[in-house]
Each structure stands twice: as structure tokens, then as C-alpha cells.
Design a protein around this motif. Structure first.
Motif, PDB file in Angstrom:
ATOM      1  N   ASP A 300     -37.960  -8.383  49.854  1.00 12.38           N
ATOM      2  CA  ASP A 300     -37.089  -7.374  50.475  1.00 12.38           C
ATOM      3  C   ASP A 300     -36.155  -8.051  51.488  1.00 12.38           C
ATOM      4  N   THR A 301     -35.331  -8.933  50.987  1.00 15.32           N
ATOM      5  CA  THR A 301     -34.352  -9.633  51.824  1.00 15.32           C
ATOM      6  C   THR A 301     -32.994  -9.565  51.153  1.00 15.32           C
ATOM      7  N   ARG A 302     -31.971  -9.942  51.867  1.00 12.17           N
ATOM      8  CA  ARG A 302     -30.617  -9.905  51.320  1.00 12.17           C
ATOM      9  C   ARG A 302     -30.444 -10.895  50.169  1.00 12.17           C
ATOM     10  N   GLN A 303     -31.286 -11.941  50.179  1.00 12.18           N
ATOM     11  CA  GLN A 303     -31.159 -12.951  49.118  1.00 12.18           C
ATOM     12  C   GLN A 303     -31.811 -12.487  47.811  1.00 12.18           C
ATOM     13  N   ALA A 309     -37.576  -6.219  45.041  1.00 14.73           N
ATOM     14  CA  ALA A 309     -38.240  -5.647  46.211  1.00 14.73           C
ATOM     15  C   ALA A 309     -38.983  -4.365  45.835  1.00 14.73           C
ATOM     16  N   LEU A 310     -38.330  -3.516  45.032  1.00 17.66           N
ATOM     17  CA  LEU A 310     -38.949  -2.253  44.628  1.00 17.66           C
ATOM     18  C   LEU A 310     -40.232  -2.512  43.831  1.00 17.66           C
ATOM     19  N   SER A 311     -40.169  -3.452  42.895  1.00 15.85           N
ATOM     20  CA  SER A 311     -41.349  -3.785  42.084  1.00 15.85           C
ATOM     21  C   SER A 311     -42.489  -4.302  42.951  1.00 15.85           C
ATOM     22  N   ALA A 312     -42.132  -5.160  43.942  1.00 12.16           N
ATOM     23  CA  ALA A 312     -43.156  -5.716  44.828  1.00 12.16           C
ATOM     24  C   ALA A 312     -43.821  -4.623  45.663  1.00 12.16           C
ATOM     25  N   TYR A 313     -43.025  -3.691  46.194  1.00 11.41           N
ATOM     26  CA  TYR A 313     -43.585  -2.616  47.008  1.00 11.41           C
ATOM     27  C   TYR A 313     -44.443  -1.667  46.162  1.00 11.41           C
ATOM     28  N   GLU A 314     -43.972  -1.351  44.959  1.00 11.02           N
ATOM     29  CA  GLU A 314     -44.738  -0.455  44.088  1.00 11.02           C
ATOM     30  C   GLU A 314     -46.077  -1.081  43.702  1.00 11.02           C
ATOM     31  N   LYS A 315     -46.048  -2.374  43.420  1.00  8.48           N
ATOM     32  CA  LYS A 315     -47.291  -3.072  43.098  1.00  8.48           C
ATOM     33  C   LYS A 315     -48.228  -3.058  44.300  1.00  8.48           C
ATOM     34  N   PHE A 316     -47.657  -3.251  45.498  1.00 10.65           N
ATOM     35  CA  PHE A 316     -48.468  -3.270  46.706  1.00 10.65           C
ATOM     36  C   PHE A 316     -49.170  -1.928  46.913  1.00 10.65           C
ATOM     37  N   ARG A 330     -44.358   2.667  51.175  1.00  9.37           N
ATOM     38  CA  ARG A 330     -43.872   3.892  50.513  1.00  9.37           C
ATOM     39  C   ARG A 330     -42.502   4.302  51.071  1.00  9.37           C
ATOM     40  N   ALA A 331     -42.342   4.140  52.390  1.00  4.79           N
ATOM     41  CA  ALA A 331     -41.050   4.489  53.005  1.00  4.79           C
ATOM     42  C   ALA A 331     -39.947   3.592  52.468  1.00  4.79           C
ATOM     43  N   ARG A 332     -40.232   2.311  52.285  1.00  4.30           N
ATOM     44  CA  ARG A 332     -39.227   1.392  51.765  1.00  4.30           C
ATOM     45  C   ARG A 332     -38.912   1.710  50.305  1.00  4.30           C
ATOM     46  N   ILE A 333     -39.920   2.128  49.557  1.00  2.00           N
ATOM     47  CA  ILE A 333     -39.673   2.528  48.170  1.00  2.00           C
ATOM     48  C   ILE A 333     -38.696   3.706  48.134  1.00  2.00           C
ATOM     49  N   ASP A 334     -38.922   4.681  49.006  1.00  2.00           N
ATOM     50  CA  ASP A 334     -38.025   5.839  49.059  1.00  2.00           C
ATOM     51  C   ASP A 334     -36.615   5.414  49.463  1.00  2.00           C
ATOM     52  N   GLU A 335     -36.506   4.526  50.454  1.00  2.00           N
ATOM     53  CA  GLU A 335     -35.194   4.066  50.917  1.00  2.00           C
ATOM     54  C   GLU A 335     -34.442   3.329  49.810  1.00  2.00           C
ATOM     55  N   ILE A 336     -35.158   2.443  49.090  1.00  2.00           N
ATOM     56  CA  ILE A 336     -34.513   1.660  48.026  1.00  2.00           C
ATOM     57  C   ILE A 336     -34.067   2.593  46.898  1.00  2.00           C
ATOM     58  N   ASN A 337     -34.922   3.542  46.534  1.00  2.00           N
ATOM     59  CA  ASN A 337     -34.557   4.483  45.473  1.00  2.00           C
ATOM     60  C   ASN A 337     -33.361   5.343  45.886  1.00  2.00           C
ATOM     61  N   ARG A 340     -30.265   3.229  45.691  1.00  2.00           N
ATOM     62  CA  ARG A 340     -29.871   3.037  44.285  1.00  2.00           C
ATOM     63  C   ARG A 340     -29.222   4.314  43.722  1.00  2.00           C
ATOM     64  N   GLY A 341     -29.783   5.464  44.110  1.00  5.64           N
ATOM     65  CA  GLY A 341     -29.199   6.720  43.652  1.00  5.64           C
ATOM     66  C   GLY A 341     -27.776   6.904  44.197  1.00  5.64           C
ATOM     67  N   ALA A 342     -27.568   6.590  45.469  1.00  2.00           N
ATOM     68  CA  ALA A 342     -26.233   6.722  46.077  1.00  2.00           C
ATOM     69  C   ALA A 342     -25.243   5.797  45.416  1.00  2.00           C
ATOM     70  N   ALA A 343     -25.701   4.563  45.116  1.00  2.00           N
ATOM     71  CA  ALA A 343     -24.820   3.593  44.450  1.00  2.00           C
ATOM     72  C   ALA A 343     -24.434   4.090  43.070  1.00  2.00           C
ATOM     73  N   ALA A 344     -25.366   4.716  42.383  1.00  2.00           N
ATOM     74  CA  ALA A 344     -25.058   5.226  41.031  1.00  2.00           C
ATOM     75  C   ALA A 344     -24.042   6.360  41.081  1.00  2.00           C
ATOM     76  N   GLU A 345     -24.124   7.210  42.138  1.00  2.00           N
ATOM     77  CA  GLU A 345     -23.186   8.326  42.262  1.00  2.00           C
ATOM     78  C   GLU A 345     -21.756   7.825  42.557  1.00  2.00           C
ATOM     79  N   ARG A 346     -21.659   6.769  43.344  1.00  2.00           N
ATOM     80  CA  ARG A 346     -20.341   6.225  43.667  1.00  2.00           C
ATOM     81  C   ARG A 346     -19.654   5.662  42.424  1.00  2.00           C
ATOM     82  N   LYS A 347     -20.453   5.266  41.477  1.00  2.00           N
ATOM     83  CA  LYS A 347     -19.862   4.719  40.261  1.00  2.00           C
ATOM     84  C   LYS A 347     -19.314   5.860  39.398  1.00  2.00           C
TER      85      LYS A 347
END
Length: 347
Positions: A300-303, A309-316, A330-337, A340-347
Motif C-alpha cells: 500500500d505505497t505509491r510505488q 494493495a487491495l489483494s494484500a489487505y483482503e488476504k490479511f 477493512r477501512a483501507r479496502i473500502d477506501e481503495i474500492n 477505484r469506483g470514482a476513477a471508473a466514473e471519471r472515465k
């Protein structure tokens, strides 16, 4: 003297013939009549590490007093009865050396072993003397009784270690090898399971934890349903935990230890040390969750990609739902999702 010299020469010839190596039963030297002897046991000393038995040879200087085995045996017995123990010991030994094929030879060897054990109280010598009897005269003695006597002797050696200014002359390795020798001779004996546990304990005393684990495992597989198997289940868990704590960074070992603990509790849910083993599972889970949390945070870093990151958190969350970090994951999973949803809407 002529008769004695001729008898000696003949006996030396017989001894040379008898000294030829016989068929060896694995684990017992030349004890071909052993009904119990077997090969290999996990956690035991390799058979190649043991010296192969050799038949004692005649000697002019070891108490030969008569010119035939029967008279020599009678003389040695008389010396023992009169309290001349050194003469008796030399007499029995000389008979076995001089007339190894005689009917008196196994009797003399047994008498020698009894003498070492009961009157001289030299238990190492007694153990070896019984060994010689089993190796070279297995059909002329009560095999099971003699091995049981050897087990009794090793227990005495373990209980009464010789010390000098706090230093023991009886090494744990020497004791362990004797116990292993007994088990190899009679794995079906009623005391064999207890001997296994003592072997494992001596392994632990020498810090051979990996080998101790193997021995505890052997107890459970060979003596399933016994009190000793139940004891071994806990002791193996304790040995595994010792190794896990030393190598806490080794995730595969931690997971293997956790798996063993769960199986042990499944097998013995009412074990008197069940709560302790459950605590060990919790200890391992904490170690594993911390390692997995560090891994998730690394992704879960910029690199790194959001997907990683999502896969790692879900596995955890899946593997450590009760971790102190689970809510944050769980909070980070919600934030990442959400991102991702916002990015998809902008497209």
C-alpha cells in the motif's frame, strides 16, 4: 601343564572359527534369534555410528585356571561364592574367551553380567556384558528378560549419574544410545514407549530439538491410544514451539507448528494442557498477523498498484479476522474500492 597347553591350543582354534562374522540382525549386532529387532527409527542415532560387536579372543593372562570349560565354570562359581569377586570375574571371562562354543560359555557370560550388575555394581560393564550375551548367544538365554534387565540398568545409570565436583561422567549421548539400543532390540516391549520418551528428553537436553520432534512423532504413530502417545503430543508441541520462538521470522515453520497444534487439539480436545496449546496458537497467529500486516502495508505505497494493495489487505482480513489491525485493513479496502469506483466514473 601339557594338558592345559593342548586344551588352550584347541580352544584358540575353535575361537578362531567362532569369530567369523555371522548374519547380522539390524540393530542387534549378531543377534540372529531376536524376535523383536528392527532397523531404523526417526530421531535415533544412525546404526553406522555404533561399533560392531567383536568376539573376545583367548588370552594367557585372564584367569584361566582349569583345562576344560566345565571345571573352569565350577571354579569361577566357587570363587564368587567365597567372595573372591575379582577372581570370579576373570574366571568367567576366561571361559568365554577360551571355550566360546562350549555349553558353559553362555552360562558364564550371564554369570559375568550378573556379577557386574549386582555385586560389583558397575552398570556400564553390566550393560555391555548383557549385550555380548545377546549378540553371541541369543538362543541360549531368555532374550526378552535380558533386554528388560538392560532397560533397568540404563534407568539406574540415568538416575545415579556419576559426578565429580558437579561434573557428570555419564553423558546424555551415552545414555540415549543405550536407550536406543534397548528399543531396537525390543520395540514391542511394554516399556518401549517410555524409553522413547526418555530418548526424546535426552535429545532436548543436548539441544537436538529437531530430532526430539521426530522421536515424539514416532511415539504417537507407534503407540497410538496410549498414555505415552498423549504425553508425546504435548511434548512435541512444546518442542516445536521452542523452535518456532527461536525462528519466529520463518513463516513456513510458524504455519507448520500452528497446523500441528490444531491437529493435536483435534485429536486430544480434552488434553490437560489444551489451554496452553491454544495459547501457543494465539501466539503464532500474532506473529503471523504482524508479518502479514507489514507485507500489506508494503504493497500500500505509491510505488505499488492499488490492485496489489487491495489483494494484500483482503488476504490479511481473511487469514487474520481477529487481528488488532483487521479494522484498519477493512477501512483501507473500502477506501481503495471507493477510489477505484470514482476513477471508473471519471472515465
Amino acid at each position: 601343564m601339557k594338558r592345559l597347553a593342548l586344551a588352550t591350543a584347541a580352544a584358540m582354534l575353535a575361537a578362531a572359527v567362532w569369530a567369523a562374522p555371522g548374519a547380522r540382525v539390524p540393530g542387534t549386532g549378531m543377534g540372529g534369534a531376536s524376535p523383536f529387532a528392527t532397523d531404523h527409527y526417526p530421531g535415533f542415532e544412525d546404526l553406522d555410528a555404533f561399533d560392531k560387536p567383536e568376539r573376545r579372543t583367548p588370552s594367557w593372562f585372564l584367569g584361566l585356571e582349569k583345562d576344560n570349560a566345565a571345571d573352569q565354570f565350577a571354579w569361577a562359581k566357587r570363587m564368587e561364592a567365597e567372595g573372591s569377586l575379582r577372581a570370579a570375574r576373570r574366571g568367567y571371562d576366561a571361559l568365554v574367551r577360551q571355550w566360546p562354543a562350549s555349553p558353559e560359555a553362555p552360562q558364564a557370560q550371564l554369570a559375568l553380567a550378573r556379577l557386574w550388575e549386582t555385586k560389583l555394581q558397575e552398570y556400564d560393564e553390566a550393560f555391555d556384558a548383557y549385550d555380548y550375551l545377546l549378540d553371541f548367544y541369543p538362543r541360549a538365554c531368555d532374550y526378552a528378560e535380558i533386554v528388560a534387565e538392560q532397560y533397568k540398568i540404563v534407568n539406574l545409570l540415568a538416575k545415579n549419574k556419576r559426578t565429580w565436583f558437579g561434573l557428570s561422567f555419564t553423558s546424555t549421548r551415552s545414555l540415549r544410545r543405550k536407550y536406543e539400543h534397548v528399543v531396537r532390540r525390543a520395540p514391542g516391549a511394554e516399556y518401549a514407549a517410555d524409553a522413547f520418551l526418555k530418548i526424546a528428553d535426552l535429545r532436548e537436553q543436548d539441544s537436538d530439538w529437531e530430532e526430539a520432534v521426530k522421536v515424539y512423532g514416532a511415539v504417537q504413530s507407534r503407540y497410538d491410544g496410549t498414555v505415552q502417545a498423549r504425553t508425546a503430543a504435548y511434548l512435541e508441541a512444546a518442542a516445536r514451539m521452542h523452535l518456532a520462538r527461536r525462528l519466529a521470522y520463518n513463516n513456513p515453520r510458524l504455519k507448520d507448528t500452528r497446523g500441528y497444534l490444531k491437529l493435536a487439539l483435534q485429536r486430544y480436545p480434552d488434553h490437560e494442557r489444551a489451554e496452553e496449546m491454544k495459547g501457543w496458537i494465539g501466539e503464532i497467529d500474532t506473529w503471523l498477523s504482524e508479518e502479514d500486516w507489514k507485507s500489506a502495508r508494503f504493497y500500500d505505497t505509491r510505488q505499488r498498484t492499488r490492485h496489489a494493495a487491495l489483494s494484500a489487505y483482503e488476504k490479511f482480513v481473511k487469514e487474520h479476522p481477529d487481528s488488532a489491525h483487521a479494522d484498519e485493513a477493512r477501512a483501507r479496502i473500502d477506501e481503495i474500492n471507493a477510489a477505484r469506483g470514482a476513477a471508473a466514473e471519471r472515465k
